[in-house]
Design a protein around this motif. Structure first.
Motif, mmCIF file in Angstrom:
data_model
loop_
_atom_site.group_PDB
_atom_site.id
_atom_site.type_symbol
_atom_site.label_atom_id
_atom_site.label_comp_id
_atom_site.label_asym_id
_atom_site.label_seq_id
_atom_site.Cartn_x
_atom_site.Cartn_y
_atom_site.Cartn_z
ATOM 1 N N GLU A 234 -5.741 -2.822 0.968
ATOM 2 C CA GLU A 234 -7.079 -3.413 1.006
ATOM 3 C C GLU A 234 -8.163 -2.334 0.901
ATOM 4 N N ASN A 235 -7.983 -1.444 -0.082
ATOM 5 C CA ASN A 235 -8.937 -0.382 -0.406
ATOM 6 C C ASN A 235 -9.079 0.687 0.678
ATOM 7 N N ASN A 236 -8.210 0.674 1.662
ATOM 8 C CA ASN A 236 -8.210 1.701 2.696
ATOM 9 C C ASN A 236 -7.009 2.626 2.499
ATOM 10 N N LYS A 237 -7.231 3.896 2.741
ATOM 11 C CA LYS A 237 -6.170 4.887 2.592
ATOM 12 C C LYS A 237 -5.522 5.147 3.945
ATOM 13 N N TYR A 238 -4.207 5.119 3.973
ATOM 14 C CA TYR A 238 -3.451 5.379 5.188
ATOM 15 C C TYR A 238 -2.545 6.582 4.978
ATOM 16 N N ARG A 239 -2.491 7.455 5.964
ATOM 17 C CA ARG A 239 -1.626 8.627 5.891
ATOM 18 C C ARG A 239 -0.384 8.421 6.761
ATOM 19 N N GLN A 258 6.357 -3.999 0.154
ATOM 20 C CA GLN A 258 6.079 -5.101 1.088
ATOM 21 C C GLN A 258 6.541 -4.725 2.497
ATOM 22 N N VAL A 259 5.686 -5.031 3.486
ATOM 23 C CA VAL A 259 6.030 -4.778 4.883
ATOM 24 C C VAL A 259 6.978 -5.890 5.345
ATOM 25 N N VAL A 269 9.233 -0.934 5.471
ATOM 26 C CA VAL A 269 8.704 -1.245 4.149
ATOM 27 C C VAL A 269 9.826 -1.262 3.116
ATOM 28 N N LYS A 270 9.798 -2.268 2.252
ATOM 29 C CA LYS A 270 10.781 -2.374 1.172
ATOM 30 C C LYS A 270 10.528 -1.279 0.138
ATOM 31 N N THR A 271 11.600 -0.674 -0.315
ATOM 32 C CA THR A 271 11.536 0.318 -1.381
ATOM 33 C C THR A 271 12.289 -0.238 -2.589
ATOM 34 N N ASN A 272 12.469 0.585 -3.597
ATOM 35 C CA ASN A 272 13.188 0.115 -4.784
ATOM 36 C C ASN A 272 14.623 -0.270 -4.467
ATOM 37 N N ASP A 273 15.288 0.510 -3.601
ATOM 38 C CA ASP A 273 16.707 0.235 -3.349
ATOM 39 C C ASP A 273 16.982 -0.395 -1.995
ATOM 40 N N SER A 274 16.197 -0.053 -0.961
ATOM 41 C CA SER A 274 16.480 -0.614 0.364
ATOM 42 C C SER A 274 15.169 -0.728 1.156
ATOM 43 N N ILE A 276 12.505 1.566 4.325
ATOM 44 C CA ILE A 276 12.249 2.795 5.064
ATOM 45 C C ILE A 276 11.265 2.500 6.186
ATOM 46 N N ASP A 277 11.396 3.203 7.303
ATOM 47 C CA ASP A 277 10.449 3.098 8.408
ATOM 48 C C ASP A 277 9.375 4.168 8.229
ATOM 49 N N ILE A 278 8.110 3.777 8.362
ATOM 50 C CA ILE A 278 7.026 4.757 8.270
ATOM 51 C C ILE A 278 6.112 4.631 9.475
ATOM 52 N N LEU A 279 5.552 5.771 9.892
ATOM 53 C CA LEU A 279 4.657 5.807 11.037
ATOM 54 C C LEU A 279 3.262 6.191 10.576
ATOM 55 N N ILE A 280 2.274 5.342 10.917
ATOM 56 C CA ILE A 280 0.877 5.633 10.609
ATOM 57 C C ILE A 280 0.062 5.548 11.893
ATOM 58 N N GLU A 281 -1.160 6.050 11.857
ATOM 59 C CA GLU A 281 -1.964 6.137 13.075
ATOM 60 C C GLU A 281 -2.387 4.765 13.590
ATOM 61 N N ASP A 282 -2.822 3.876 12.720
ATOM 62 C CA ASP A 282 -3.300 2.558 13.147
ATOM 63 C C ASP A 282 -2.755 1.497 12.196
ATOM 64 N N SER A 283 -1.777 0.756 12.650
ATOM 65 C CA SER A 283 -1.126 -0.237 11.787
ATOM 66 C C SER A 283 -1.541 -1.675 12.101
ATOM 67 N N LYS A 284 -2.555 -1.851 12.965
ATOM 68 C CA LYS A 284 -2.919 -3.201 13.401
ATOM 69 C C LYS A 284 -3.383 -4.086 12.249
ATOM 70 N N ALA A 285 -4.093 -3.494 11.286
ATOM 71 C CA ALA A 285 -4.635 -4.287 10.173
ATOM 72 C C ALA A 285 -3.560 -4.688 9.165
ATOM 73 N N ILE A 286 -2.400 -4.068 9.266
ATOM 74 C CA ILE A 286 -1.325 -4.328 8.296
ATOM 75 C C ILE A 286 -0.318 -5.291 8.909
ATOM 76 N N LYS A 287 -0.260 -6.487 8.343
ATOM 77 C CA LYS A 287 0.601 -7.541 8.867
ATOM 78 C C LYS A 287 1.948 -7.572 8.142
ATOM 79 N N ILE A 288 2.901 -8.205 8.784
ATOM 80 C CA ILE A 288 4.187 -8.425 8.127
ATOM 81 C C ILE A 288 3.954 -9.282 6.865
ATOM 82 N N GLY A 289 4.517 -8.859 5.769
ATOM 83 C CA GLY A 289 4.308 -9.545 4.490
ATOM 84 C C GLY A 289 3.264 -8.871 3.616
ATOM 85 N N SER A 290 2.464 -7.968 4.205
ATOM 86 C CA SER A 290 1.459 -7.234 3.432
ATOM 87 C C SER A 290 2.143 -6.402 2.343
ATOM 88 N N ARG A 291 1.409 -6.219 1.235
ATOM 89 C CA ARG A 291 1.948 -5.433 0.134
ATOM 90 C C ARG A 291 1.119 -4.153 -0.003
#
Length: 293
Positions: A234-239, A258-259, A269-274, A276-291
């Protein structure tokens, strides 16, 4: 052995301290990078009464004239940013040597510690070599390999390299001074080798169409003090500060980026083959199903 030292950063600080303690060596001057922010080198010069010679062009006639006045036996480069051309290469008895955090003739070029992780290597090398008119192509003086574990990332390899580069550079100088080494032409190892290019802004963005292992390797390759891997939502950059990779994850079709769900503070998060778990500082805005992009 009288030394002219061309240097920058923690690599050069550690090496300086080893060389400076040994009475068989005398550092006559230090040349910092053109755009240096390294105050430590200047402090060394003030403490040990060594000349400090910032210079915008080490290949200029004026610098070559100055160099001749010092009567150096060898010039040493550690994380320096200028190219040594023919006249300065031939200005001293032993020429110029450099320490490179790569297993030459492989991993010539830039950002090597990032690239070895991206390429999923099980080890990385450090090479002390003579400098010639090519880029990282000179004869090898000494070279060693160091293992990369599954827990390693850019930060941990950097710490190893800061220490081992200094030790190996010092060892190389000792070998040269005692005439106890054989120059190894890189062509004797491989006729081509390969080069790595400089990484730039934007290279850290995750491509969710890559496989999980490749994404995990990117994340650990550019973690702090690097720029950290990133994605957009949603136009925001996450590290991304950290990831978890599962060797036994089953390969299956889905929508890359997709989350899928959340666990232990990580986004899954879904990758091409399986996945991966990723850790970001603030994940509240990112819901399950987000792309993610």
């Amino acid at each position: 052995m009288n030394i002219g030292y061309f240097a920058d950063g923690p690599w050069s600080h550690n090496a300086f301290e080893k060389i400076n303690k040994d009475p068989q060596f005398k550092i006559l001057f230090i040349v910092p990078r053109k755009d240096t922010n390294d105050s430590k080198l200047k402090e060394f010069c003030e403490t040990y009464e060594i000349d400090y010679l910032p210079n915008q062009s080490i290949n200029s006639e004026s610098f070559l004239d100055l160099l001749n006045d010092y009567e150096c036996d060898i010039l040493v480069s550690m994380s320096f940013d200028q190219i040594f051309k023919k006249k300065i290469l031939n200005a001293t008895k032993h020429g110029v040597i450099n320490c490179h955090a790569g297993m030459l003739p492989f991993y010539r070029g830039r950002n090597i510690l990032n690239w070895v992780l991206i390429n999923d290597e099980s080890e990385f090398g450090i090479t002390v070599h003579h400098v010639d008119e090519g880029i990282d192509t000179g004869d090898i003086i000494i070279q060693k390999a160091f293992p990369i574990s599954e827990k390693d990332n850019y930060n941990s390899l950097l710490k190893i390299a800061f220490d081992k580069c200094a030790s190996l550079l010092y060892e190389g100088l000792v070998l040269i001074n005692k005439k106890e080494y054989n120059r190894i032409p890189q062509l004797d190892i491989h006729e081509l080798g390969f080069y790595c290019g400089k990484r730039i802004d934007g290279d850290e963005q995750i491509n969710w169409n890559d496989n999980s292992r490749d994404i995990h390797n990117l994340i650990r390759a550019v973690c702090k003090p690097g720029p950290e891997a990133c994605f957009y939502f949603e136009n925001n950059k996450y590290r991304v500060s950290q990831s978890r990779y599962y060797k036994n994850a089953i390969s299956y079709k889905g929508i890359p980026g997709q989350v899928l769900f959340k666990r232990d503070g990580f986004l899954v998060v879904k990758t091409n083959d399986s996945f991966i778990d990723i850790l970001i500082e603030d994940s509240k805005a990112i819901k399950i199903g987000s792309r993610l992009l």
